[in-house]
Every structure is written in structure tokens, then in C-alpha cells.
Design an enzyme around this catalytic site. Structure first.
Site, PDB file in Angstrom:
ATOM      1  N   CYS A   1      76.925 114.139 -39.287  1.00  0.00           N
ATOM      2  CA  CYS A   1      78.199 113.451 -39.545  1.00  0.00           C
ATOM      3  C   CYS A   1      78.107 112.539 -40.765  1.00  0.00           C
ATOM      4  O   CYS A   1      79.094 112.314 -41.455  1.00  0.00           O
ATOM      5  CB  CYS A   1      78.605 112.591 -38.348  1.00  0.00           C
ATOM      6  SG  CYS A   1      78.848 113.503 -36.836  1.00  0.00           S
TER       7      CYS A   1
ATOM      8  N   HIS B   1      83.731 118.039 -32.775  1.00  0.00           N
ATOM      9  CA  HIS B   1      83.629 118.625 -34.125  1.00  0.00           C
ATOM     10  C   HIS B   1      82.584 119.741 -34.051  1.00  0.00           C
ATOM     11  O   HIS B   1      81.589 119.605 -33.326  1.00  0.00           O
ATOM     12  CB  HIS B   1      83.117 117.593 -35.147  1.00  0.00           C
ATOM     13  CG  HIS B   1      84.145 116.650 -35.683  1.00  0.00           C
ATOM     14  ND1 HIS B   1      83.900 115.295 -35.846  1.00  0.00           N
ATOM     15  CD2 HIS B   1      85.411 116.858 -36.128  1.00  0.00           C
ATOM     16  CE1 HIS B   1      84.976 114.717 -36.360  1.00  0.00           C
ATOM     17  NE2 HIS B   1      85.910 115.643 -36.546  1.00  0.00           N
TER      18      HIS B   1
HETATM   19  N1  ARG Z   1      84.257 108.171 -34.952  1.00  0.00           N
HETATM   20  C1  ARG Z   1      84.336 109.354 -35.771  1.00  0.00           C
HETATM   21  C2  ARG Z   1      85.523 110.178 -35.336  1.00  0.00           C
HETATM   22  O1  ARG Z   1      85.776 110.266 -34.178  1.00  0.00           O
HETATM   23  C3  ARG Z   1      83.073 110.130 -35.690  1.00  0.00           C
HETATM   24  C4  ARG Z   1      83.031 111.299 -36.615  1.00  0.00           C
HETATM   25  C5  ARG Z   1      81.810 112.124 -36.483  1.00  0.00           C
HETATM   26  N2  ARG Z   1      81.723 113.091 -37.525  1.00  0.00           N
HETATM   27  C6  ARG Z   1      81.332 114.365 -37.390  1.00  0.00           C
HETATM   28  N3  ARG Z   1      81.210 115.077 -38.472  1.00  0.00           N
HETATM   29  N4  ARG Z   1      81.130 114.913 -36.231  1.00  0.00           N
HETATM   30  O2  ARG Z   1      86.229 110.759 -36.119  1.00  0.00           O
END
Ligand code: ARG
Length: 299
Positions: free
Chosen positions: A292, A198
Site C-alpha cells: 500500500c 483492495h
Molecule cells: N486507509 C486506507 C484506505 O482505506 C488504506 C489504503 C490501503 N492501500 C492499499 N493499497 N491497499 O483507503
């Protein structure tokens, strides 16, 4: 949908967590001209947090998770924001949605409008409507997404433009949707390292004008674009990025960052930012950190 990944899993060894002793606060040499911008954020308590799938390379369902530790660490973040004077709003966690604590993925808000999320993996799809319902009930004009996108996880507002990631989760088509909804320039940036899947794991917004990022997380075109737009950016090294040091949030004066990102902390302080270091190691087991867990609300 469940993705098995072959890439090496990053180190997520949890540090001992307590609520009181994990925080370091530094105020030396804060630049007095850095004035905080009042922030309003949405968070979700990790009441149902656990790791049962492998939708990113950080996750290993065979490793036990401790919901009580996740809750205690999350609380330190919540309390840090409160002490900074942020307004913290909460969305109710939903049983069975392990990842709902990562509120950044719930949408993208700006000018009173909320662009909803449409998740890549089946595990998280129900979060999209849940967050949209919250936005609608809390004063936003909701725009239901046509294309796959994971909200502010891949969309960061900076210097009047929306910086938008793609390559792992968010589709390039959704960047066009963004252009249609918000009256802002949208800069598409391709992510290339599965550890930084991300945009908010590869980049941090420091204030209205400047950012910090890990150059190697972007393709050549993305790197060139970032160099051109942000000649004064903080370039973060692999060691700090690998503890999700870039997954941080601030108000233009104080950055809340991963405690283990000590090099990034020094870089920030040398630029006159104040830093608050937190340990969110339990939530790192799900591949997420401070940012996150934070969705900015811009009414
Ligand atoms: N386990 C989540 C996923 O893989 C983690 C999300 C992390 N969020 C972020 N904004 N980077 O979607």
C-alpha cells in the site's frame, strides 16, 4: 462520505517498533536463476498519518496512532528498497490527508502513462489530483479518470495482463477505461471479503509470471480464473493474509513482506525467493501495509 462498518475488525495490535531491530533478512537457498528487475517506486512519508474515519474494517478512530512510529516503520521500508537498489521517488505529503502514505492508491502507471485515481470516499478524494499533478510534473502522460478507481491498490501488472480488483473500491467501469488506455489484457477479479478490500491485500506479484494469493478473498469465477492462469501460484493461508502478508512487493528475486507472515515467508523461501521481513504494524492501523505504501513507476 463516511462508512460505518459492522464487520468484525481484524487484529491490529501494534508490535513495539524500532528502526533497527524489526528486520529479518534471509538469504538461504536463494535460487540463483532468479534475477532482480530494477524497480522505481513512488512513496509518501506518513507525516500526517492518523486514523480519523472507518473507511475500511481495519480502522478504529478510538485507537491512538503514533505518527513517529509510523514514520520510523515507513523509513525501514524506504531503506530496504534503497538497499535493494530501487530508485525511490517521493511525493510531498499534504496536511489533513491521513491516508496519503498509501501511495499505491494514487494511480496506475505503465508505458509512460499514468491513469489517475478517483477515490471512493470523500476523505481521500483530494489525493487523486495531487498524485496526477505529480505524475504530470514527473514525465508521465496523465489520463484523468472518469470512473471510480483506487489505482495500483486494485490493479496489478502480471504476465502481460493487468489483474484488476473490484467489489469494494474500484468500479468495474474503470476496468474498461484501463483497457482503453493501456495496450494490455485486463482481467477483472471480484473481491468478497471486507478485510481484503483492495486487490493488493489479497494478492502479491512475485515476478513476471507468478503470483501468491488468498483464494477465499475472491468469488468463484475469480478463483477459477486465477487457478487457470497461475497453476503454480503460492496459495497463502488466512493467518498470513490477516497480517496483510500478501501486501508485499519485490523485484523477482527478493520479496519485502510483513514480518509476521511467517508461513508465507517459508513458502517464498522454498521457491527460492529471498525475503526481507518488516514490521509496519502502525500503518496496519489504517488498513495498509508494504505494498500500500508503494506505487510502481513504469516510465
Ligand atoms: N486507509 C486506507 C484506505 O482505506 C488504506 C489504503 C490501503 N492501500 C492499499 N493499497 N491497499 O483507503
Amino acid at each position: 462520505m463516511h462508512q460505518e462498518t459492522t464487520a468484525a475488525r481484524p487484529e491490529t495490535t501494534a508490535h513495539t517498533a524500532t528502526t533497527a531491530h524489526t528486520e529479518t533478512m534471509t538469504s538461504a537457498a536463494t535460487d540463483p536463476t532468479r534475477t532482480p528487475v530494477h524497480k522505481t517506486v513512488l512513496m509518501c512519508r506518513p507525516e500526517h498519518f492518523t486514523v480519523t474515519s472507518t473507511i475500511n474494517v481495519w480502522m478504529d478512530p478510538s485507537k491512538p496512532t503514533r505518527t513517529d512510529v509510523a514514520l520510523a516503520q515507513w523509513q525501514t521500508l524506504h531503506d530496504a528498497y534503497t538497499r535493494l537498489g530501487y530508485d525511490v521517488e517521493l511525493i510531498d505529503p499534504i496536511d489533513g490527508l491521513d491516508d496519503m502514505v498509501y501511495a499505491a492508491n494514487g494511480g496506475f502507471t505503465l508505458d509512460g502513462k499514468a491513469y489517475g485515481a478517483k477515490f471512493t470516499y470523500a476523505e481521500r478524494i483530494p489525493e487523486g489530483p495531487a498524485y496526477m499533478e505529480w505524475f504530470g510534473a514527473n514525465g508521465f502522460e496523465v489520463h484523468e479518470p472518469e470512473h471510480v478507481n483506487e489505482g495500483e491498490g486494485d490493479m496489478l501488472l502480471s504476465a502481460g495482463a493487468i489483474l484488476a480488483g473490484h467489489g469494494f473500491r474500484t468500479s468495474l467501469d474503470s476496468h474498461d477505461e484501463l483497457r482503453g488506455i493501456f495496450d494490455r489484457e485486463v482481467v477483472s477479479l471480484r473481491l468478497v471479503d471486507p478485510r481484503f478490500y483492495h486487490l493488493d491485500t489479497a494478492m502479491a506479484i512475485l515476478d513476471g509470471d507468478n503470483i501468491a494469493y488468498l483464494p477465499a478473498a475472491f468469488d468463484d469465477a475469480g478463483r477459477a480464473e486465477l487457478e487457470r492462469r497461475y497453476p503454480d501460484a503460492i496459495l497463502v493461508d488466512e493467518a498470513d493474509a490477516s497480517v496483510l502478508g500478501l501486501n508485499s512487493f519485490g523485484d523477482g528475486r527478493t520479496m519485502v513482506i510483513a514480518q509476521r507472515a511467517t508461513g508465507f515467508e517459508r513458502q517464498l523461501r522454498s521457491r527460492g525467493y529471498e525475503t526481507i521481513g518488516l514490521d509496519l504494524s502502525e500503518l496496519l492501523l489504517g488498513g495498509g501495509g508494504i505494498k500500500c505504501c508503494t506505487l510502481e513507476l513504469r516510465r
